[in-house]
Design an enzyme around this catalytic site. Structure first.
Site, PDB file in Angstrom:
ATOM      1  CB  THR A 180     -69.207 -11.403 -67.127  1.00 25.96           C
ATOM      2  OG1 THR A 180     -67.863 -11.838 -67.266  1.00 25.96           O
ATOM      3  CG2 THR A 180     -69.232 -10.124 -66.343  1.00 25.96           C
TER       4      THR A 180
ATOM      5  CG  ASP B  34     -62.925  -9.794 -64.105  1.00 30.22           C
ATOM      6  OD1 ASP B  34     -63.483  -8.706 -64.324  1.00 30.22           O
ATOM      7  OD2 ASP B  34     -63.051 -10.790 -64.824  1.00 30.22           O
TER       8      ASP B  34
END
Length: 534
Positions: free
Chosen positions: A99, A402
């Protein structure tokens, strides 16, 4: 009638923008705003990236270096800068990792676009060429990736370790990576095309250290067993009922007070209450249920003391205050159906489990349900995360999320590529080479696109305290000599073959980052005016 025409009333003159000045100024302002956001989180990329401390409006403190978390909490007012937040959200949904990279890449592409605009190239041409270059980049990445199988546990662990190494919990990556892979393999197999991450429940409990984090093949409840009436705290061969009705005397719908002035009537009311509750408890026992999970109720007590006393006498274990959000997960994991009325309480709606017990660990109690036997139960996993305080717990939860997303990417697209900026340099090298063979403006734009991709290795080197110019030029020459997997290794403080060093990432993270960045730049470049509605 006079021949002199009346002059039209003079409004604010728009003549100042008659030329091409306004669209250019608007574009420039948009690019500056978006790049400011990209520069703000640039320092948090990579294993040596810094963390950001965010104070929310409610006074909570968040410490994180996850790009999406930081951007989501930032108070961003500029509408174009908000588009970068949306890009990182899209990357979070698609790949879950990368991200920060996607925002930095968008910033670099906007910088390239600004240089091209100043040469007088039309923004639409730039945007479309960028999209073509991005498509070509994705093809190159898919060609150079190393295909894997889900049965190859070591490769999965290496990819997960790389994801965890840029987080606060990096020193625990050797312990958390195998744990994450085991969670994923419990709910996915070779045939899976995607993984539903809601099947993995992360539960945070303060106390202990991150080392005490454990995976439970079953279900973990944070609520405690009700012991006030002396009920059991451990049950083997449990039959579990999940109820959404209350086991307490009924109340009138409106607030009414009933005045009873005859003690015989009072006695009668209490007897009725006892009979009503005893009837419910007996029906529950009749259906062979011996563990009861009761949903939280806001209207009246979900279960009162008298009912708990009856249930304890019948040897039924009770866990109350089950949150509404947990109901779906519990019914999916245990294979039991939520029961909304006592008349529907039948044996076929119950879930069966080998063991339900309350365990005390590090000062807090949890209820474990293991050995799920129900035929219609979906495989789910619970992970109990431990940590010294809430900030560490939150960051560990984000890091594990994640890592799970990295594994989900590998289930969707089973390819690994070297990390450490190696793929970006390789793509930049091929694009530059192909740009020289082109004619016209396209050649120019592709070259700028290729240069913009080098922002990732440059930033990695800067954050690791290396000389970025020296490192990136060294990588270029190595890639020119055919060493396609060479990237930056922070451990070695220089360039090395990152594939052999086990610095790996899923190919989907890089491909979706490049595609999303090019799309975002396209939509920003097409804006030539900002107007405010009433």
């Amino acid at each position: 009638m006079s021949a002199v025409a009346t002059k039209a009333p003079v409004g604010p003159s728009n003549a100042t923008f008659k030329g091409r000045e306004k669209p250019q100024e608007v574009r420039k302002a948009n690019i500056i705003a978006a790049r400011a956001v990209a520069d703000a989180i640039r320092t948090s990329l990579g294993p040596k990236g810094m963390d950001k401390m965010i104070k929310t409006s409610r006074g909570e403190i968040i410490i994180s270096n996850d790009g999406h978390t930081i951007l989501r909490q930032m108070a961003i007012l500029h509408p174009v800068a908000k588009m970068l937040v949306e890009v990182s959200a899209a990357q979070d949904a698609e790949a879950g990792d990368g991200t920060t990279s996607v925002v930095i890449l968008t910033g670099a592409l906007l910088g390239a676009a600004e240089r091209l605009l100043s040469k007088g190239i039309h923004p639409t041409i730039i945007a479309e060429s960028f999209q073509r270059a991005a498509k070509r980049s994705v093809d190159i990445l898919l060609e150079m990736c190393h295909r894997i199988k889900l049965s190859d546990r070591e490769d999965l662990i290496r990819a997960t370790t790389t994801s965890l190494s840029s987080k606060i919990v990096s020193q625990y990556s050797s312990f958390l990576a195998p744990l994450t892979v085991d969670c994923m393999l419990t709910i996915a197999n070779e045939e899976s095309t995607t993984v539903d991450l809601t099947d993995i429940r992360l539960i945070k409990k303060v106390g202990g250290t991150i080392d005490d984090t454990e995976m439970v093949d079953g279900v973990v409840l944070t609520q405690n067993v009700v012991k006030s009436a002396g009920g059991p705290t451990r049950k083997e061969k449990a039959k579990i009922g999940l109820i959404q009705f209350q086991i307490s005397p009924p109340k009138p719908d409106t607030e009414n007070n009933i005045v009873v002035n005859d003690y015989r009537q009072m006695d009668k009311i209490l007897k009725e209450e006892r009979a009503y509750l005893l009837n419910i408890c007996k029906k529950i026992k009749k259906a062979k249920c011996n563990v009861l999970l009761i949903q939280k109720s806001i209207l009246r007590d979900a279960v009162n003391d008298l009912a708990l006393h009856f249930l304890a006498k019948l040897g039924i274990m009770v866990v109350k205050d089950i949150e509404r959000e947990e109901i779906e997960f519990l019914s999916k994991s245990l294979g039991c159906k939520p029961i909304s009325d006592i008349e529907l309480f039948t044996e076929d709606r119950l879930g069966s489990v080998d063991l339900v017990e309350e365990i005390e660990s590090d000062g807090s109690k949890i209820v474990k349900l293991t050995g799920i036997k129900s035929a219609n139960a979906n495989p789910t996993v619970s992970v109990v995360i431990r940590g010294a305080n809430n900030m560490i717990l939150d960051e560990t939860e984000r890091s594990l999320h994640d890592a799970l997303c990295v594994l989900r990417c590998l289930v969707k697209e089973r390819g690994l590529i070297a990390g450490g900026g190696a793929p970006e340099i390789e793509v930049a090298r091929i694009l530059t080479k192909e740009a020289r063979a082109m004619e016209g403006v396209e050649s120019f734009i592709w070259q700028e696109f290729a240069e913009a991709l080098e922002i990732i290795p440059t930033t990695l080197a800067e954050n690791a305290g290396l000389n970025s110019i020296k490192v990136v030029t060294e990588l270029r020459s190595k890639h020119e000599n055919g060493e396609a997997n060479d990237g930056i290794s922070v451990r070695r403080s220089g360039t090395t073959n990152t594939f052999d060093e086990h610095i790996l990432q899923p190919v989907l993270v890089s491909t979706s980052a490049i595609s999303l960045a090019a799309e975002c730049v396209k939509s920003i470049l097409r804006i030539d005016d900002i107007t405010f509605s009433r």
